[in-house]
Scaffold this active site. Structure first.
Site, short mmCIF file in Angstrom:
data_model
loop_
_atom_site.label_atom_id
_atom_site.label_comp_id
_atom_site.label_asym_id
_atom_site.label_seq_id
_atom_site.Cartn_x
_atom_site.Cartn_y
_atom_site.Cartn_z
N HIS A 66 0.88 -0.87 0.11
CA HIS A 66 -0.08 0.07 -0.09
C HIS A 66 0.79 1.19 -0.03
CE1 HIS A 66 1.05 0.65 4.27
NE2 HIS A 66 0.89 -0.70 4.32
N ASP A 77 3.72 -4.61 3.82
CA ASP A 77 5.20 -4.95 3.65
C ASP A 77 5.65 -6.23 3.92
OD1 ASP A 77 3.85 -4.38 6.18
OD2 ASP A 77 5.79 -3.02 6.96
#
Length: 481
Positions: free
Chosen positions: A79, A340
């Site tokens: 994101h 992540d």
């Protein structure tokens, strides 16, 4: 030849040297800068919490090698830039800021020294509803980052779309991830997004088993404790910063852990604002130490320092390998969006960014071979390209694979004999298949859960989730809309 002719020839030669042959300048600015300042760029030390920056390149051309054409592309993207979550981040920042404010409450003097800017600074989360959400304004806005990546990839890979087919976009079921997927899609498809893209939301629930963009490993005995311990880790340099602030502002009693929270907060501020005065309150040495704290966390908790996480990364690498072996008939574009900690296991499973020795806990290795800011900053992304190439002096005609991390080509150490330091598909497949340990053997996922990734083949072409259905909920995280 007369003396006049010789003089004329000499003057012409001098003129050509001054101007350069073919008009190339011989004087003035240097063609190539001799200064490389990326090593002093703060974004390389804000780790995974700060804005996106391109990876430091090895010098390999990012463009498709001559004689090759990308016929399949796989994107796994984090994101974009965001506000902090309240739990674990924002709550800590508010606590430290309140602690600092309390020391000044009965003191008529203002903040001094490196903290003098606090006389005018205000916390950037002015609406608590924004915690956990993608940032929408500022020079490093996350939604703009996602849209821009989409437009860039349309330029690079637009030839893969026939302008007729509905193309799936895959997102894990988290609000900010879904919004990134949507804005990327709008950037890539432009006016056709509402009808030509189909956002598929894949739940982040552990019950998805291997049929997930965010698979978990219940057999990993240290995963939770590793993360919890990492959030309280400090280094001596952060204690030095705390002592400096305390001496400049009597009554202040910051600890090294408080400083760690303030540095996290500074990284997040850049996701919302173009400038953070906190960046200059700390020395570059302190930022280097701070960045390494996060390198350690990712390496040992969700990276190559954990066999369990390498196994987790194989879910994606094996699924995309099968698609590459089948070729474009199985689909030419696979756009996927995650967090992540879902990308670092994949990078590890590919055998990329693996240090020769485990990262030390008590000293910083220089050079550091595992830098999270080069792998998963906000908006960080891994791109795998399948290329069909003609014969060259270096390689035979065939199908090759390249890995690109944050717009820098990262060759595979064990296989780089193709165009642009790519790897022949057959060799690449062997690297993936032979990698160990395997997810199904290592992670002990319940037999009642899916055992393999299926949605790349069985996806919907509905546009139901292409746009947000109603307002975004207060500090919304997990979602399916």
């Amino acid at each position: 030849m007369s003396s006049t002719s010789l003089l004329a020839l000499g003057l012409a030669f001098i003129s050509s040297v001054s101007a350069g042959r073919h008009g190339y300048p011989q004087f003035g600015e240097k063609q190539f800068s001799q200064s490389f300042l990326d090593g002093y760029n703060l974004l390389k030390f804000t780790s995974s919490l700060g804005p996106y920056s391109d990876r430091v390149s090895y010098g390999v051309d990012r463009n498709t090698p001559a004689g090759c054409q990308v016929d399949q592309v796989f994107l796994l993207m984090r994101h974009g830039e965001r506000y902090p979550d309240y739990s674990g981040f924002g709550s800590n920042y508010e606590t430290v800021l309140a602690k600092m404010a309390a020391t000044q409450k009965n003191d008529s003097s203002s903040w001094k020294g490196d903290l003098a800017f606090l006389n005018d600074w205000t916390y950037y989360v002015d609406d608590p509803a924004m915690y956990s959400q993608e940032s929408y304004s500022g020079a490093y806005a996350g939604l703009a980052d996602a849209y821009s990546r989409g437009t860039d990839y349309r330029l690079r890979y637009g030839h893969l779309w026939d302008k007729k087919s509905v193309v799936p976009i895959f997102s894990s079921g988290y609000e900010r991830v879904i919004e990134t997927a949507r804005y990327f899609g709008q950037g890539f498809f432009g006016y056709n997004y509402s009808t030509s893209a189909a956002v598929n939301i894949i739940s982040e629930s552990a019950t998805q088993g291997a049929n997930s963009l965010t698979p978990s490993c219940p057999a990993d005995p240290t995963y939770v404790s590793c993360l919890v311990g990492s959030f309280s880790r400090t280094m001596p340099e952060l204690g030095v910063a705390a002592a400096r602030f305390n001496s400049q502002n009597p009554g202040l009693n910051l600890t090294a852990l408080d400083v760690s929270y303030l540095m996290q907060m500074a990284a997040f501020e850049l996701n919302v604002r173009a400038y953070t005065p906190w960046a200059e309150a700390f020395t570059l040495d302190e930022w280097v130490a701070y960045g390494y704290i996060w390198d350690l966390m990712y390496y040992y908790c969700v990276g190559p320092g954990s066999d369990y996480q390498i196994a987790v990364g194989q879910v994606y690498t094996n699924a995309t390998r099968v698609l590459m072996e089948a070729g474009p008939k199985s689909g030419s574009m696979f756009w996927s969006f995650v967090h992540d900690a879902n990308i670092t296991p994949v990078v590890a499973a590919l055998g990329l960014d693996i240090p020769a020795n485990p990262l030390p806990n008590d000293t910083i290795p220089f050079p550091n071979q595992y830098r999270v800011a080069d792998i998963v900053p906000m908006g960080g992304h891994l791109t795998l390209e399948r290329m069909t190439c003609n014969a060259t002096v270096k390689s035979t005609a065939g199908i090759y694979v390249r890995a690109v991390i944050n717009e820098a080509v990262v060759p595979f150490n064990a296989c780089q004999n193709g165009p642009g330091y790519s790897c022949p598909l057959a060799n690449y497949s062997s690297l993936i298949v032979d990698a160990a340990p395997r997810f199904d053997e290592k992670c002990n996922t319940s037999s009642s859960y899916p055992q393999y990734l299926d949605f790349f083949w069985n996806y919907n072409t509905s546009t139901q989730y292409n746009f947000q259905d109603g307002p975004i909920g207060y500090q919304l995280t997990d979602t399916n809309v």
